[in-house]
Design a protein around this motif. Structure first.
Motif, PDB file in Angstrom:
ATOM      1  N   LEU A  90      -2.614  -1.681  -6.826  1.00 34.09           N
ATOM      2  CA  LEU A  90      -2.768  -2.399  -5.559  1.00 34.09           C
ATOM      3  C   LEU A  90      -3.846  -1.753  -4.698  1.00 34.09           C
ATOM      4  CD1 LEU A  90      -1.782  -4.526  -3.494  1.00 34.09           C
ATOM      5  CD2 LEU A  90      -0.104  -2.838  -2.715  1.00 34.09           C
ATOM      6  N   HIS A  91      -3.787  -0.429  -4.547  1.00 32.32           N
ATOM      7  CA  HIS A  91      -4.802   0.257  -3.744  1.00 32.32           C
ATOM      8  C   HIS A  91      -6.194   0.051  -4.343  1.00 32.32           C
ATOM      9  CE1 HIS A  91      -2.365   2.262  -0.750  1.00 32.32           C
ATOM     10  NE2 HIS A  91      -1.525   2.668  -1.681  1.00 32.32           N
ATOM     11  N   GLY A  92      -6.285   0.127  -5.673  1.00 28.18           N
ATOM     12  CA  GLY A  92      -7.575  -0.080  -6.314  1.00 28.18           C
ATOM     13  C   GLY A  92      -8.108  -1.481  -6.080  1.00 28.18           C
ATOM     14  N   GLY A  93      -7.233  -2.481  -6.176  1.00 25.95           N
ATOM     15  CA  GLY A  93      -7.661  -3.859  -5.957  1.00 25.95           C
ATOM     16  C   GLY A  93      -8.113  -4.115  -4.538  1.00 25.95           C
ATOM     17  N   ILE A  94      -7.351  -3.592  -3.575  1.00 25.33           N
ATOM     18  CA  ILE A  94      -7.730  -3.771  -2.165  1.00 25.33           C
ATOM     19  C   ILE A  94      -9.071  -3.103  -1.887  1.00 25.33           C
ATOM     20  CG2 ILE A  94      -7.119  -3.188   0.211  1.00 25.33           C
ATOM     21  CD1 ILE A  94      -4.187  -3.476  -0.578  1.00 25.33           C
ATOM     22  N   GLN A  95      -9.245  -1.872  -2.364  1.00 26.63           N
ATOM     23  CA  GLN A  95     -10.501  -1.150  -2.124  1.00 26.63           C
ATOM     24  C   GLN A  95     -11.688  -1.869  -2.748  1.00 26.63           C
ATOM     25  OE1 GLN A  95      -9.460   2.672  -3.696  1.00 26.63           O
ATOM     26  NE2 GLN A  95      -8.106   3.176  -1.980  1.00 26.63           N
ATOM     27  N   SER A  96     -11.470  -2.466  -3.915  1.00 26.42           N
ATOM     28  CA  SER A  96     -12.544  -3.221  -4.565  1.00 26.42           C
ATOM     29  C   SER A  96     -12.952  -4.424  -3.730  1.00 26.42           C
ATOM     30  CB  SER A  96     -12.081  -3.673  -5.956  1.00 26.42           C
ATOM     31  OG  SER A  96     -13.074  -4.462  -6.578  1.00 26.42           O
ATOM     32  N   GLU A  97     -11.970  -5.147  -3.193  1.00 26.52           N
ATOM     33  CA  GLU A  97     -12.288  -6.323  -2.377  1.00 26.52           C
ATOM     34  C   GLU A  97     -12.881  -5.933  -1.024  1.00 26.52           C
ATOM     35  OE1 GLU A  97     -12.287  -9.371  -3.390  1.00 26.52           O
ATOM     36  OE2 GLU A  97     -11.548  -8.756  -5.354  1.00 26.52           O
ATOM     37  N   VAL A  98     -12.438  -4.798  -0.498  1.00 25.48           N
ATOM     38  CA  VAL A  98     -12.993  -4.323   0.776  1.00 25.48           C
ATOM     39  C   VAL A  98     -14.499  -4.098   0.648  1.00 25.48           C
ATOM     40  CG1 VAL A  98     -13.087  -2.295   2.283  1.00 25.48           C
ATOM     41  CG2 VAL A  98     -10.874  -3.343   1.738  1.00 25.48           C
ATOM     42  N   ARG A  99     -14.916  -3.573  -0.503  1.00 27.46           N
ATOM     43  CA  ARG A  99     -16.344  -3.313  -0.698  1.00 27.46           C
ATOM     44  C   ARG A  99     -17.163  -4.603  -0.733  1.00 27.46           C
ATOM     45  NH1 ARG A  99     -14.253   0.988  -3.947  1.00 27.46           N
ATOM     46  NH2 ARG A  99     -14.238  -0.334  -5.812  1.00 27.46           N
ATOM     47  N   THR A 100     -16.533  -5.726  -1.075  1.00 26.13           N
ATOM     48  CA  THR A 100     -17.256  -7.007  -1.118  1.00 26.13           C
ATOM     49  C   THR A 100     -17.220  -7.732   0.219  1.00 26.13           C
ATOM     50  OG1 THR A 100     -15.299  -8.252  -1.825  1.00 26.13           O
ATOM     51  CG2 THR A 100     -16.648  -7.241  -3.557  1.00 26.13           C
ATOM     52  N   GLN A 101     -16.568  -7.105   1.228  1.00 27.65           N
ATOM     53  CA  GLN A 101     -16.467  -7.692   2.566  1.00 27.65           C
ATOM     54  C   GLN A 101     -15.750  -9.044   2.545  1.00 27.65           C
ATOM     55  OE1 GLN A 101     -17.135  -5.984   5.236  1.00 27.65           O
ATOM     56  NE2 GLN A 101     -17.898  -4.284   4.001  1.00 27.65           N
ATOM     57  N   GLN A 102     -14.722  -9.164   1.691  1.00 22.64           N
ATOM     58  CA  GLN A 102     -13.903 -10.367   1.646  1.00 22.64           C
ATOM     59  C   GLN A 102     -12.733 -10.231   2.608  1.00 22.64           C
ATOM     60  OE1 GLN A 102     -14.241 -13.164  -0.134  1.00 22.64           O
ATOM     61  NE2 GLN A 102     -15.195 -12.741  -2.111  1.00 22.64           N
ATOM     62  N   GLU A 103     -12.204 -11.370   3.056  1.00 23.09           N
ATOM     63  CA  GLU A 103     -10.930 -11.332   3.786  1.00 23.09           C
ATOM     64  C   GLU A 103      -9.838 -10.953   2.789  1.00 23.09           C
ATOM     65  OE1 GLU A 103      -7.686 -14.264   5.960  1.00 23.09           O
ATOM     66  OE2 GLU A 103      -9.791 -14.852   5.949  1.00 23.09           O
ATOM     67  N   VAL A 104      -8.998 -10.003   3.177  1.00 23.42           N
ATOM     68  CA  VAL A 104      -7.925  -9.521   2.308  1.00 23.42           C
ATOM     69  C   VAL A 104      -6.595  -9.735   3.019  1.00 23.42           C
ATOM     70  CG1 VAL A 104      -6.927  -7.514   1.166  1.00 23.42           C
ATOM     71  CG2 VAL A 104      -9.416  -7.806   1.209  1.00 23.42           C
ATOM     72  N   ALA A 105      -5.634 -10.311   2.313  1.00 25.41           N
ATOM     73  CA  ALA A 105      -4.288 -10.516   2.870  1.00 25.41           C
ATOM     74  C   ALA A 105      -3.262  -9.868   1.953  1.00 25.41           C
ATOM     75  CB  ALA A 105      -3.997 -12.003   3.026  1.00 25.41           C
ATOM     76  N   LEU A 106      -2.276  -9.247   2.553  1.00 26.76           N
ATOM     77  CA  LEU A 106      -1.268  -8.511   1.793  1.00 26.76           C
ATOM     78  C   LEU A 106       0.121  -8.873   2.310  1.00 26.76           C
ATOM     79  CD1 LEU A 106      -0.524  -6.244  -0.261  1.00 26.76           C
ATOM     80  CD2 LEU A 106      -0.715  -4.631   1.643  1.00 26.76           C
ATOM     81  N   ALA A 107       1.028  -9.158   1.380  1.00 25.02           N
ATOM     82  CA  ALA A 107       2.435  -9.410   1.721  1.00 25.02           C
ATOM     83  C   ALA A 107       3.301  -8.336   1.081  1.00 25.02           C
ATOM     84  CB  ALA A 107       2.863 -10.790   1.231  1.00 25.02           C
ATOM     85  N   LEU A 108       4.138  -7.700   1.866  1.00 21.45           N
ATOM     86  CA  LEU A 108       5.093  -6.719   1.348  1.00 21.45           C
ATOM     87  C   LEU A 108       6.475  -7.374   1.371  1.00 21.45           C
ATOM     88  CD1 LEU A 108       5.250  -3.770   0.351  1.00 21.45           C
ATOM     89  CD2 LEU A 108       5.954  -3.153   2.649  1.00 21.45           C
ATOM     90  N   ILE A 109       7.131  -7.409   0.220  1.00 22.80           N
ATOM     91  CA  ILE A 109       8.395  -8.136   0.075  1.00 22.80           C
ATOM     92  C   ILE A 109       9.506  -7.156  -0.285  1.00 22.80           C
ATOM     93  CG2 ILE A 109       9.576 -10.015  -1.119  1.00 22.80           C
ATOM     94  CD1 ILE A 109       6.789 -11.075  -1.894  1.00 22.80           C
ATOM     95  N   ASP A 110      10.570  -7.181   0.493  1.00 22.30           N
ATOM     96  CA  ASP A 110      11.746  -6.360   0.210  1.00 22.30           C
ATOM     97  C   ASP A 110      12.927  -7.302  -0.004  1.00 22.30           C
ATOM     98  OD1 ASP A 110      12.782  -3.383   0.397  1.00 22.30           O
ATOM     99  OD2 ASP A 110      14.279  -4.640   1.359  1.00 22.30           O
ATOM    100  N   LEU A 111      13.627  -7.125  -1.122  1.00 25.43           N
ATOM    101  CA  LEU A 111      14.747  -8.017  -1.427  1.00 25.43           C
ATOM    102  C   LEU A 111      15.945  -7.692  -0.540  1.00 25.43           C
ATOM    103  CD1 LEU A 111      14.641  -8.109  -5.336  1.00 25.43           C
ATOM    104  CD2 LEU A 111      13.539  -9.648  -3.699  1.00 25.43           C
ATOM    105  N   ASP A 112      16.548  -8.732   0.021  1.00 25.92           N
ATOM    106  CA  ASP A 112      17.752  -8.579   0.832  1.00 25.92           C
ATOM    107  C   ASP A 112      18.973  -8.627  -0.083  1.00 25.92           C
ATOM    108  OD1 ASP A 112      16.139  -8.639   3.109  1.00 25.92           O
ATOM    109  OD2 ASP A 112      16.293 -10.817   3.282  1.00 25.92           O
ATOM    110  N   GLY A 113      19.863  -7.679   0.081  1.00 27.52           N
ATOM    111  CA  GLY A 113      21.101  -7.691  -0.686  1.00 27.52           C
ATOM    112  C   GLY A 113      21.009  -7.076  -2.066  1.00 27.52           C
ATOM    113  N   PHE A 114      19.868  -6.453  -2.406  1.00 30.44           N
ATOM    114  CA  PHE A 114      19.736  -5.910  -3.750  1.00 30.44           C
ATOM    115  C   PHE A 114      20.631  -4.683  -3.958  1.00 30.44           C
ATOM    116  CE2 PHE A 114      17.769  -3.089  -6.889  1.00 30.44           C
ATOM    117  CZ  PHE A 114      17.781  -3.931  -7.988  1.00 30.44           C
ATOM    118  N   LYS A 115      20.762  -3.840  -2.954  1.00 30.51           N
ATOM    119  CA  LYS A 115      21.605  -2.641  -3.103  1.00 30.51           C
ATOM    120  C   LYS A 115      23.045  -3.036  -3.398  1.00 30.51           C
ATOM    121  CE  LYS A 115      23.063   1.614  -0.781  1.00 30.51           C
ATOM    122  NZ  LYS A 115      24.497   1.378  -1.093  1.00 30.51           N
ATOM    123  N   LEU A 116      23.517  -4.059  -2.697  1.00 25.35           N
ATOM    124  CA  LEU A 116      24.878  -4.538  -2.935  1.00 25.35           C
ATOM    125  C   LEU A 116      25.014  -5.059  -4.362  1.00 25.35           C
ATOM    126  CD1 LEU A 116      27.686  -5.283  -1.815  1.00 25.35           C
ATOM    127  CD2 LEU A 116      26.717  -7.482  -1.144  1.00 25.35           C
TER     128      LEU A 116
END
Length: 509
Positions: A90-116
């Protein structure tokens, strides 16, 4: 993955030692051939053939080594369970796109209820669920965005290009919609949800991959605090809010140590005898600077930090000590979702009842629907132990959530407390009044007592009394007061009390 690692180590040893073995064979064969060479010309030919063979061998092993290094690179960038790209990728992909001056969007997803889910079904089923959810995410993304697994029950989805943020938000909303339905694993249908944080880097911004991931993480926790099953875009105001929360958390720890908390009690009046039959414990924070901080503000902070467990035990112990002298008056104490999810809470409660000598049958714990919906299995187990002590359980704020008849039957409450909003609305329109009456009818059929909260006028008191409520709580009769003022109101009928300037609707965990 262990088999793959063993194979990788074996291949590495082959690539290291095979060229040396080939070199040894070629040198040996060349030396032997040289002994039988007829003249110098034959000897030159022998050495030329040997050198060519060695060069060919080195070239072959070089190609194999390159392929092996490429395989190692893929493994180091993949999650071992799902084989999805990992955090490093993920870090490598973001850094690669940053160098091309593209808009970058990131979603962080955490599952609800997984521990249970993990606790209930075991890690094997949990691992299968993780893989199945990864496949679901990939199917929703349809190759337009790249799914990563960061570890545990945490995923990231990365997208770049024009309108990346808008497109990724649409994907996230489809994910939430999909996870509202059960996830099939073998013969089980598992209930999960998702809390999602979104962050973006516009062209020519200076935000790096680590900062982008941090922002998405902050936004994800905002989604969790706001009720889960939602996605939230990062705002710089969140950082300021986090600083304030950290500062308040430090202050709360100091307050607990320095005795800055105190308890007030609001009496509940029997609708028939008009005598005080119960009191609800309300927590107050007396800050040294004189500022008033409502429980609705500091309780969520304490829940998030885990401090609510220590504060809650202090409240229970102090309330039981205060109420010892109040004859057969019932003591009601609010319990937060975080306390009920703590498997050690029933044990601590038992110790407090034993230490203080308080009669368990006089204690009533008030819980909200949220406490039960988040972790119903753990909640049901805890409530079974709590009821084993003889303690009663009341459902607080009824009328503000989605509690069904099946929900009420499952948890077998001893009391239903009608929320103030339902009482107020029942006095204003027929539909709300019908809802209140039907709620009371259901409670009666299930052998529950009913309390009307937030009663402020004689008209409201007459209405809930006629509707069949057992108890009335509200500023028509009493405001919250210190423990020392409670005895004077016991064992005698009461009339309406005068108001003061305090907040009549403040609730406490």
């Amino acid at each position: 993955m262990t088999h793959q690692s063993d194979k990788t180590r074996h291949d590495t040893r082959v690539l290291l030692f095979a060229p040396l073995a080939v070199l040894g064979l070629i040198v040996g064969a060349t030396a032997i051939s040289g002994l039988f060479a007829a003249d110098a010309a034959d000897l030159v030919i022998v050495f030329m053939l040997g050198g060519a063979a060695f060069a060919a061998a080195i070239t072959l092993f070089g190609l194999l080594g390159y392929r092996h290094l490429a395989s190692l690179e893929r493994i180091s960038n993949s999650d071992s369970l799902t084989m999805l790209p990992n955090r490093r990728a993920l870090h490598g992909g973001i850094q690669s796109e940053v160098r091309t001056q593209q808009e970058v969007a990131l979603a962080l997803i955490d599952l609800d209820g997984f521990k249970l889910l993990n606790d209930h079904y075991g890690h094997s089923v949990g691992d299968q669920a993780i893989k199945e959810v990864g496949r679901i995410f990939e199917g929703i993304c349809e190759g337009n965005a790249l799914v990563h697994r960061l570890g545990g029950d945490e995923y990231a989805i990365f997208m770049s290009g024009n309108l990346a943020g808008t497109l990724l938000e649409g994907i996230c909303r489809r994910i939430i919609e999909r996870l509202a339905k059960p996830v099939a694993v073998d013969d089980r249908r598992l209930t999960l949800g998702a809390s999602i944080g979104l962050a973006r880097r516009l062209p020519y911004d200076t935000v790096g991959s680590s900062e982008l991931l941090r922002r998405a993480d902050v936004a994800m926790y905002v989604s969790k605090r706001a009720g889960k099953m939602r996605c939230t875009w990062f705002s710089e105001a969140f950082d300021h809010s986090r600083e304030q929360l950290k500062e308040m958390d430090d202050e709360l720890r100091s307050a607990l140590t320095n005795g800055e908390f105190c308890l007030n009690y609001q009496p509940l009046v029997d609708t028939t005898s008009r005598k005080v039959v119960a009191v609800e414990c309300l927590l107050r924070w007396q800050r040294p600077d004189g500022k008033h901080v409502g429980p609705n503000i500091f309780i969520p902070v304490a829940e998030e930090s885990g401090l609510i467990n220590a504060i809650g035990l202090w409240v229970l112990r102090q309330a039981c000590q205060d109420a010892l002298a109040w004859d057969d008056i019932t003591l009601s104490v609010n319990i937060s979702a975080a306390q009920l999810r703590n498997p050690e809470f029933p044990i601590h409660l038992g110790h407090i009842l034993e230490e203080t000598g308080f009669d368990p049958e006089r204690l009533e714990l008030e819980i909200t629907e949220t406490c039960l919906v988040l972790d119903p299995i753990v909640a049901e187990r805890s409530l079974a132990v709590i009821r084993g002590f003889g303690v009663r359980v009341a459902l607080d704020d009824f009328g503000t959530g989605y509690a069904s008849i099946g929900f009420l039957r499952q948890f077998r409450f001893e009391k239903l407390k009608l929320d103030r909003s339902l009482v107020v609305q029942a006095g204003e329109d027929d539909a709300s009044r019908a809802m209140m009456l039907s709620s009371i009818t259901v409670a009666r059929a299930m052998h529950m007592d009913v309390t009307a909260e937030g009663v402020e006028t004689e008209e409201q008191a007459d209405m809930v009394r006629a509707a069949g409520c057992d108890q009335i709580q509200g500023w028509l009769y009493f405001k919250a007061m210190p423990a020392g003022e409670i005895p004077q109101h016991l064992n005698r009928p009461i009339g309406a009390q005068s108001r003061d300037d305090s907040d009549p609707h403040a609730k406490v965990a």
